[in-house]
Structures are given as C-alpha cells and as structure tokens.
Scaffold this active site. Structure first.
Site, PDB file in Angstrom:
ATOM      1  N   TYR A  64      -0.340  -0.170  -3.946  1.00 12.68           N
ATOM      2  CA  TYR A  64      -1.513   0.468  -4.546  1.00 12.68           C
ATOM      3  C   TYR A  64      -1.690   1.861  -3.965  1.00 12.68           C
ATOM      4  CZ  TYR A  64      -2.857  -4.559  -4.653  1.00 12.68           C
ATOM      5  OH  TYR A  64      -2.891  -5.916  -4.778  1.00 12.68           O
ATOM      6  N   ARG A 100      -5.537  12.877  -3.650  1.00 12.14           N
ATOM      7  CA  ARG A 100      -5.159  11.467  -3.766  1.00 12.14           C
ATOM      8  C   ARG A 100      -5.077  11.066  -5.236  1.00 12.14           C
ATOM      9  NH1 ARG A 100      -4.591  12.494   0.663  1.00 12.14           N
ATOM     10  NH2 ARG A 100      -5.140  11.380   2.569  1.00 12.14           N
ATOM     11  N   SER A 156       0.829  -1.211   0.000  1.00 19.63           N
ATOM     12  CA  SER A 156       0.000   0.000   0.000  1.00 19.63           C
ATOM     13  C   SER A 156       0.857   1.251   0.000  1.00 19.63           C
ATOM     14  CB  SER A 156      -0.853  -0.023   1.265  1.00 19.63           C
ATOM     15  OG  SER A 156      -1.442   1.223   1.469  1.00 19.63           O
ATOM     16  N   ASN A 167      -4.962   4.674  -4.614  1.00 20.00           N
ATOM     17  CA  ASN A 167      -6.358   4.623  -4.142  1.00 20.00           C
ATOM     18  C   ASN A 167      -7.266   3.917  -5.146  1.00 20.00           C
ATOM     19  OD1 ASN A 167      -5.014   6.743  -2.530  1.00 20.00           O
ATOM     20  ND2 ASN A 167      -7.033   6.957  -1.625  1.00 20.00           N
ATOM     21  N   ASP A 217      -4.653  11.197   8.515  1.00 18.36           N
ATOM     22  CA  ASP A 217      -4.673  11.586   7.094  1.00 18.36           C
ATOM     23  C   ASP A 217      -3.415  12.376   6.717  1.00 18.36           C
ATOM     24  OD1 ASP A 217      -6.880  10.415   6.037  1.00 18.36           O
ATOM     25  OD2 ASP A 217      -8.158  12.196   6.058  1.00 18.36           O
ATOM     26  N   LYS A 226       2.347  -3.696   6.656  1.00 22.02           N
ATOM     27  CA  LYS A 226       2.662  -3.849   5.223  1.00 22.02           C
ATOM     28  C   LYS A 226       4.169  -3.695   4.987  1.00 22.02           C
ATOM     29  CE  LYS A 226      -1.350  -4.641   3.377  1.00 22.02           C
ATOM     30  NZ  LYS A 226      -1.666  -5.891   2.700  1.00 22.02           N
ATOM     31  N   TYR A 262      -1.436  -0.443  10.535  1.00 26.40           N
ATOM     32  CA  TYR A 262      -1.681  -1.086   9.235  1.00 26.40           C
ATOM     33  C   TYR A 262      -0.471  -0.912   8.316  1.00 26.40           C
ATOM     34  CZ  TYR A 262      -3.475  -1.508   4.438  1.00 26.40           C
ATOM     35  OH  TYR A 262      -3.639  -1.828   3.111  1.00 26.40           O
TER      36      TYR A 262
HETATM   37  P1  NAD Z   1     -10.918  -6.642   1.114  1.00 27.79           P
HETATM   38  O1  NAD Z   1     -11.125  -6.553   2.574  1.00 27.79           O
HETATM   39  O2  NAD Z   1     -12.076  -6.368   0.224  1.00 27.79           O
HETATM   40  O3  NAD Z   1     -10.333  -8.081   0.724  1.00 27.79           O
HETATM   41  C1  NAD Z   1      -9.490  -8.818   1.574  1.00 27.79           C
HETATM   42  C2  NAD Z   1      -9.984 -10.252   1.583  1.00 27.79           C
HETATM   43  O4  NAD Z   1      -9.171 -11.001   2.484  1.00 27.79           O
HETATM   44  C3  NAD Z   1     -11.437 -10.370   2.073  1.00 27.79           C
HETATM   45  O5  NAD Z   1     -12.185 -11.149   1.162  1.00 27.79           O
HETATM   46  C4  NAD Z   1     -11.310 -11.064   3.429  1.00 27.79           C
HETATM   47  O6  NAD Z   1     -12.426 -11.885   3.719  1.00 27.79           O
HETATM   48  C5  NAD Z   1     -10.017 -11.839   3.244  1.00 27.79           C
HETATM   49  N1  NAD Z   1      -9.356 -12.145   4.511  1.00 27.79           N
HETATM   50  C6  NAD Z   1      -9.165 -11.328   5.573  1.00 27.79           C
HETATM   51  N2  NAD Z   1      -8.492 -11.979   6.535  1.00 27.79           N
HETATM   52  C7  NAD Z   1      -8.246 -13.235   6.079  1.00 27.79           C
HETATM   53  C8  NAD Z   1      -7.586 -14.363   6.611  1.00 27.79           C
HETATM   54  N3  NAD Z   1      -7.048 -14.339   7.835  1.00 27.79           N
HETATM   55  N4  NAD Z   1      -7.511 -15.478   5.864  1.00 27.79           N
HETATM   56  C9  NAD Z   1      -8.066 -15.529   4.623  1.00 27.79           C
HETATM   57  N5  NAD Z   1      -8.718 -14.483   4.072  1.00 27.79           N
HETATM   58  C10 NAD Z   1      -8.799 -13.345   4.785  1.00 27.79           C
HETATM   59  O7  NAD Z   1      -9.699  -5.689   0.756  1.00 27.79           O
HETATM   60  P2  NAD Z   1      -9.173  -5.223  -0.672  1.00 27.79           P
HETATM   61  O8  NAD Z   1      -9.502  -3.781  -0.836  1.00 27.79           O
HETATM   62  O9  NAD Z   1      -9.569  -6.189  -1.704  1.00 27.79           O
HETATM   63  O10 NAD Z   1      -7.610  -5.300  -0.405  1.00 27.79           O
HETATM   64  C11 NAD Z   1      -6.832  -6.427  -0.783  1.00 27.79           C
HETATM   65  C12 NAD Z   1      -5.416  -6.220  -0.299  1.00 27.79           C
HETATM   66  O11 NAD Z   1      -4.914  -4.990  -0.824  1.00 27.79           O
HETATM   67  C13 NAD Z   1      -5.295  -6.101   1.231  1.00 27.79           C
HETATM   68  O12 NAD Z   1      -4.128  -6.772   1.629  1.00 27.79           O
HETATM   69  C14 NAD Z   1      -5.160  -4.599   1.464  1.00 27.79           C
HETATM   70  O13 NAD Z   1      -4.433  -4.325   2.625  1.00 27.79           O
HETATM   71  C15 NAD Z   1      -4.419  -4.154   0.210  1.00 27.79           C
HETATM   72  N6  NAD Z   1      -4.675  -2.748  -0.149  1.00 27.79           N
HETATM   73  C16 NAD Z   1      -5.943  -2.309  -0.356  1.00 27.79           C
HETATM   74  C17 NAD Z   1      -6.157  -0.965  -0.676  1.00 27.79           C
HETATM   75  C18 NAD Z   1      -7.540  -0.424  -0.898  1.00 27.79           C
HETATM   76  O14 NAD Z   1      -7.707   0.817  -0.873  1.00 27.79           O
HETATM   77  N7  NAD Z   1      -8.546  -1.246  -1.146  1.00 27.79           N
HETATM   78  C19 NAD Z   1      -5.068  -0.081  -0.811  1.00 27.79           C
HETATM   79  C20 NAD Z   1      -3.793  -0.585  -0.601  1.00 27.79           C
HETATM   80  C21 NAD Z   1      -3.598  -1.925  -0.282  1.00 27.79           C
HETATM   81  N1  UFG Z   2     -12.229  11.686   2.817  1.00 29.57           N
HETATM   82  C1  UFG Z   2     -13.230  12.553   3.190  1.00 29.57           C
HETATM   83  N2  UFG Z   2     -14.397  12.021   3.661  1.00 29.57           N
HETATM   84  C2  UFG Z   2     -14.598  10.674   3.761  1.00 29.57           C
HETATM   85  C3  UFG Z   2     -13.572   9.795   3.372  1.00 29.57           C
HETATM   86  C4  UFG Z   2     -12.385  10.340   2.911  1.00 29.57           C
HETATM   87  O1  UFG Z   2     -13.076  13.774   3.107  1.00 29.57           O
HETATM   88  O2  UFG Z   2     -15.686  10.260   4.211  1.00 29.57           O
HETATM   89  C5  UFG Z   2     -10.975  12.243   2.269  1.00 29.57           C
HETATM   90  C6  UFG Z   2      -9.733  11.865   3.065  1.00 29.57           C
HETATM   91  O3  UFG Z   2      -9.521  12.804   4.105  1.00 29.57           O
HETATM   92  C7  UFG Z   2      -8.660  11.884   1.981  1.00 29.57           C
HETATM   93  C8  UFG Z   2      -9.403  11.425   0.724  1.00 29.57           C
HETATM   94  O4  UFG Z   2     -10.786  11.668   0.982  1.00 29.57           O
HETATM   95  O5  UFG Z   2      -8.217  13.197   1.772  1.00 29.57           O
HETATM   96  C9  UFG Z   2      -9.215   9.937   0.418  1.00 29.57           C
HETATM   97  O6  UFG Z   2      -9.540   9.182   1.578  1.00 29.57           O
HETATM   98  P1  UFG Z   2      -9.750   7.586   1.517  1.00 29.57           P
HETATM   99  O7  UFG Z   2     -10.180   7.168   2.888  1.00 29.57           O
HETATM  100  O8  UFG Z   2     -10.619   7.238   0.376  1.00 29.57           O
HETATM  101  O9  UFG Z   2      -8.295   7.049   1.166  1.00 29.57           O
HETATM  102  P2  UFG Z   2      -6.928   7.168   1.963  1.00 29.57           P
HETATM  103  O10 UFG Z   2      -5.952   7.810   1.034  1.00 29.57           O
HETATM  104  O11 UFG Z   2      -7.098   7.784   3.276  1.00 29.57           O
HETATM  105  O12 UFG Z   2      -6.537   5.642   2.227  1.00 29.57           O
HETATM  106  C10 UFG Z   2      -6.702   4.624   1.242  1.00 29.57           C
HETATM  107  C11 UFG Z   2      -6.954   3.303   1.971  1.00 29.57           C
HETATM  108  C12 UFG Z   2      -5.734   2.856   2.698  1.00 29.57           C
HETATM  109  C13 UFG Z   2      -4.586   2.792   1.707  1.00 29.57           C
HETATM  110  C14 UFG Z   2      -4.384   4.152   1.077  1.00 29.57           C
HETATM  111  C15 UFG Z   2      -3.267   4.141   0.094  1.00 29.57           C
HETATM  112  O13 UFG Z   2      -8.022   3.450   2.910  1.00 29.57           O
HETATM  113  O14 UFG Z   2      -5.930   1.574   3.239  1.00 29.57           O
HETATM  114  O15 UFG Z   2      -5.583   4.559   0.426  1.00 29.57           O
HETATM  115  O16 UFG Z   2      -3.428   3.109  -0.790  1.00 29.57           O
HETATM  116  F1  UFG Z   2      -3.489   2.420   2.347  1.00 29.57           F
END
Ligand code: NAD
Ligand code: UFG
Length: 348
Positions: A187, A241, A134, A189, A306, A162, A158
C-alpha cells in the site's frame, strides 16, 4: 466463500470487511483490538442492516501470536463444514516511530505473529493469502513512479519487518509452489473513510499521519498542523505522497482475492496506490478549496525517517487484477471530513 481477516477491526480491515460482506463473502474478523474498537463491528452491522443486506460475520477476539486460539478458528470452521478458504492478513503494528523505539515488539507481532499464522494455515490446509505490505519497503527512491521490481532498502524496523515477511512468503512459496497462492499488496498512503461516515480512521492519541491530522485541525480538535519541512527536493519543498482512497484500497483486496481464486499457485507483489503525487502544501490548499475548511499550519523541521517523494506505478495491479482506483482527491477530502465531523472523537 469464507475469508478470515486478521486485524479486520482496524482501519483498512474494517473497510475491506464491509465491502466483502456487501459482496456476499462470509467473513471472520480475528483481532486483539489492541489498536481498534469493538464499536467498529457495530457500525459495520448497522450499515448492512440499514441497507437490508443479509450477511455472515463472526468476530473473534484473539492475538495472532496465540497459535491455539488461531488454530481453533480454523478447526471450528472445518467442523461447521464451512472451512476458511482464504486469509487477508492485516494484523500488525504500523507506526514507524514506535518501531524505532520498540523494535522487538514489532518483530514479535509482525514477523513471529505471521509465522504462527502461516503454520496454522498449513496445518488446516488453507493456502491462499493476501498480505498487507507497505511502500515503506522501498525506502528512499528518486525514481518515481516506483515499480514492484525496484530495489528495497527500508530505513526503519517497521519496514524491515514487512520486507522480512515478504521474504518468508517467497521462501514458503518456493518450497511448495504447487500449494500456495500468495498476493503481497504494497500500500502507498491509504486515507479517508467510508462515505456513510460510519467507519473511518481512528488513530490513538495524536495522529502520526497527514490526513487524520488535517481533518482534526479542520474541526478544531487540534490547533495547528506541523508541516515537516519545506526544504525537500520537490516542486514546492514539501513531501510528495501517493494518497489512495480507503474504499479503492478495499476494492483492491477483493480484486486480489478473486485473482487468487482463479490463478492458483502464484506469488505476486502488487503496488496499490493512485499513481498521483500530491505535496503537503497542495493537500492543505486543496482541502481548503474543496471543503471550505482552512487548515492552520506552521513549517517545522523535517521528521526523522521521512523521504521526499513516493508515487506508485500501478500498471501491474491494473493488468493482473483489473483494478484501478476511481476516487479522486475531492472524494478523499469530503469523505474524510464527513467521518471526522460525524465522529469528532473517533469511536469513543
Ligand atoms: P490498524 O492498526 O488500524 O489495524 C491493525 C489491526 O490489527 C488492529 O485492529 C489491531 O488491533 C490488530 N492487531 C494488532 N496486533 C495484533 C495481534 N498481535 N493480534 C491480532 N490483532 C492485532 O492498521 P491499518 O492501517 O488497518 O493497517 C493494516 C495493515 O496494513 C497493517 O499490517 C499495516 O502495517 C499495513 N499498512 C498500513 C498502512 C497505512 O497507512 N494504514 C500502509 C501500509 C501498510
Ligand atoms: N506530514 C506532515 N505533518 C504531519 C504528518 C505528515 O507534514 O503531521 C507529511 C510527511 O512529512 C510526509 C507526508 O505528510 O511528507 C505524508 O506523511 P504520512 O505520515 O501521512 O505518511 P508516510 O508516507 O510518512 O507513511 C505512511 C504510513 C506508513 C506507510 C507509508 C507507505 O505511516 O506506515 O505511508 O505506505 F508505510
């Protein structure tokens, strides 16, 4: 080629699974379904059947912390003479705020769970891994766009988990660099949904993230969006973002898998983003302009943890993987809204 997707039923995993199956990969989804619904599997199958695509998909309910269960998946595949060639490791917990409240759970799942997976992979001679990291690992950075060699100072548990997994993977690679092929994807956003409206993001309860919040306000499921601060050091005071369409992100995983296949014994950290920054106010206004749906909002104080701005430098992804995103903000708004309108209550 058989690929194991841990967490493959989640938001990013399900979109990646669909694309892999469309491209002829043989997919095993291994998921505890803690944060996902089994209905996503039906939706994937429904889509592929509707397009008359032949596919090979197996779903296994299991926890990555359960070594015996994981090991059996690898052994069964070997016994079927169709071993798992590569793993995309999505499974994990991803809420920054929950990680602050319950850090041990985050270390247990994200770090100990990954260690289990790596041990089981080694035992079964599977040494190709794509890992979901992330942009959170960078922490606050005024220098944008952010390159992969920028310093990493995560500011929450978190992000720490990572970065720790990235360190473990680096140590593992250095110990056996003639064996492992590892691609770490950071990744930015990920947002929006598959254009069919069949699969999308289904956060549990009130969404943490901006995009699902906006689409839920648009359809009237939530009244008002809280904008977390208009006093950031940005062009309009709201946070900036780098939003990337989920299908572009899924394409990035296929590019990473193909890269590992033709470039064995590598360890690469690669940003996946769009290299464009939008502020919260810009997103609200563009969403209205593009979709016609107005998003009611009010400005509230900053959310703890944030940062002001985050934008990816994606030149490495482009150079190594031959990948760059092709979908713009209009696609993100339209596909995200389409999913929300077709599934107002998610997979329920
Ligand atoms: P998500 O929560 O939708 O998917 C994660 C999946 O993992 C879920 O289906 C959940 O049931 C499963 N899971 C959780 N704990 C588990 C365990 N102990 N054993 C087996 N399965 C388990 O999240 P996502 O958005 O699809 O994210 C996928 C990955 O990408 C995560 O590792 C997350 O940290 C990373 N990531 C996500 C974002 C984002 O904004 N979505 C950004 C950066 C990184
Ligand atoms: N924001 C608002 N209102 C909301 C939600 C978000 O104003 O209800 C703002 C935040 O302050 C930020 C922007 O919108 O400025 C984006 O916020 P997100 O929560 O959508 O995303 P973040 O960048 O905070 O974090 C996300 C994931 C993290 C990941 C990160 C980088 O939640 O898990 O992107 O990949 F690590």
């Amino acid at each position: 080629m058989r690929v194991l997707l841990t967490g493959g039923a989640g938001y990013i995993g399900s979109h990646t699974a669909l694309l892999l199956l469309q491209r002829g990969f043989d997919v095993i989804i291994y998921d505890s379904f803690l944060n996902s619904s089994s209905k996503v599997i039906n939706s994937i199958e429904f889509y592929l059947n509707s397009k008359q695509i032949n596919y090979k998909l197996k779903t296994i309910v299991g926890d990555i912390r359960n070594k015996d269960c994981l090991d059996k998946v690898f052994k069964d595949s070997i016994n079927e003479a169709n071993p798992i060639k590569s793993v995309i490791h999505f499974a994990g917990l991803k809420s920054v705020s929950q990680s602050v409240d319950n850090p041990l759970q985050y270390w247990d799942v994200n770090v100990c769970g990954t260690k289990n997976l790596l041990e089981v992979m080694s035992l079964n001679n599977c040494f190709s891994l794509v890992f979901s990291s992330s942009a959170t690992v960078y922490g606050p950075s005024e220098l944008v766009p952010i390159k992969e060699n920028s310093s990493c100072r995560p500011e929450n548990p978190y992000g720490n988990t990572k970065l720790t997994v990235e360190t473990i993977l680096n140590d593992l690679f250095l110990s056996k660099s003639n064996v492992w092929s590892i691609s770490i994807l950071r990744y930015f956003n990920p947002v929006s949904a598959h254009p069919s409206g069949l699969i999308g993001e289904d956060p549990r309860g009130i969404p943490d993230n901006l995009f699902p919040y906006i689409t839920q306000v648009a359809i009237g499921r939530i009244n008002t969006l809280n904008v977390y601060g208009d006093d950031w050091n940005t062009r309009d005071g709201s946070g900036i973002r780098d939003y990337i369409h989920i299908i572009d992100l899924a394409e990035g995983h296929i590019a990473a898998l193909n890269y590992l296949k033709s470039n064995k014994f590598t360890y690469e950290i690669i940003n996946l983003g769009s290299n464009n920054g939008y502020s919260v106010f810009e997103i609200i206004n563009e969403f209205h302009r593009i979709t016609g749906y107005k998003v009611n909002y009010k400005v509230v104080k900053r959310r703890s943890g944030d940062i002001s701005i985050s934008i990816a430098d994606i030149s490495k992804a482009n150079k190594l993987l031959g990948w760059s995103p092709t979908r713009n903000l209009k696609d993100m708004c339209l596909d995200g809204l389409n999913w929300q309108i077709k599934n107002p209550n998610g997979y329920c």
